[in-house]
Design a protein around this motif. Structure first.
Motif, PDB file in Angstrom:
ATOM      1  N   PHE A 139      42.228  34.505  29.706  1.00  0.00           N
ATOM      2  CA  PHE A 139      41.003  34.962  29.295  1.00  0.00           C
ATOM      3  C   PHE A 139      39.870  34.463  29.660  1.00  0.00           C
ATOM      4  CE2 PHE A 139      43.910  36.489  25.630  1.00  0.00           C
ATOM      5  CZ  PHE A 139      43.804  37.933  26.129  1.00  0.00           C
TER       6      PHE A 139
ATOM      7  N   LEU B  82      44.967  27.019  23.155  1.00  0.00           N
ATOM      8  CA  LEU B  82      45.594  27.823  24.273  1.00  0.00           C
ATOM      9  C   LEU B  82      47.238  27.343  24.058  1.00  0.00           C
ATOM     10  CD1 LEU B  82      43.032  27.349  26.909  1.00  0.00           C
ATOM     11  CD2 LEU B  82      43.181  29.136  25.538  1.00  0.00           C
TER      12      LEU B  82
ATOM     13  N   ARG C 157      38.990  27.509  21.171  1.00  0.00           N
ATOM     14  CA  ARG C 157      40.306  28.044  20.601  1.00  0.00           C
ATOM     15  C   ARG C 157      41.470  27.308  21.426  1.00  0.00           C
ATOM     16  NH1 ARG C 157      40.813  34.545  20.825  1.00  0.00           N
ATOM     17  NH2 ARG C 157      41.602  34.784  18.740  1.00  0.00           N
TER      18      ARG C 157
ATOM     19  N   THR D 178      45.751  31.610  21.876  1.00  0.00           N
ATOM     20  CA  THR D 178      45.846  32.592  22.902  1.00  0.00           C
ATOM     21  C   THR D 178      46.129  32.430  24.176  1.00  0.00           C
ATOM     22  OG1 THR D 178      44.305  34.524  23.280  1.00  0.00           O
ATOM     23  CG2 THR D 178      43.414  32.122  23.304  1.00  0.00           C
ATOM     24  N   ALA D 179      46.552  33.247  25.174  1.00  0.00           N
ATOM     25  CA  ALA D 179      46.538  33.088  26.472  1.00  0.00           C
ATOM     26  C   ALA D 179      45.568  32.537  27.153  1.00  0.00           C
ATOM     27  CB  ALA D 179      47.057  34.489  27.223  1.00  0.00           C
TER      28      ALA D 179
END
Length: 115
Positions: free
Chosen positions: A58, A68, A66, A54-55
């Motif tokens: 956040f 990145l 998670r 994910t970006a």
């Protein structure tokens, strides 16, 4: 499946190099050089890709929960796009000046440029 983007980048690079080697037109050569440049976009994005990533912007994610995606590689790809566009524009303007002065864009007919 992890090797596929690298193979695509190599295929695009070799296609552009083949076009450069067989080009009999300077405009075509500039286009082939842009194709070679686009292989670096695919390569950079393949290096920075993370499955399920994910970006990193956040703020509600705790560190380590998670994977990145690396934003530096994305910034390099964007910089590569801008530099590629500038180089292509410069080369096309040089080809335009050669066509005005010599009346041809065939590299074999440009005898004045040989050393």
């Amino acid at each position: 499946m992890h090797v596929f983007p690298y193979l695509v980048a190599v295929w695009i690079f070799l296609t552009g190099c083949y076009g450069l080697a067989t080009s009999r037109n300077l405009i075509h050569a500039v286009g082939c050089l842009a194709v070679v440049q686009s292989s670096t976009y695919v390569l950079l994005l393949a290096v920075g890709y993370r499955d399920g990533g994910t970006a990193p912007v956040f703020s509600d994610l705790r560190p380590g929960t998670r994977p990145l995606v690396d934003p530096v590689v994305q910034a390099l790809a964007l910089t590569d796009v801008v530099v590629g566009a500038a180089v292509t524009a410069l080369l096309l303007s040089l080809v335009l000046q050669i066509a005005k002065r010599h009346g041809t864009v065939d590299p074999d007919e440009l005898t004045e440029l040989r050393g």
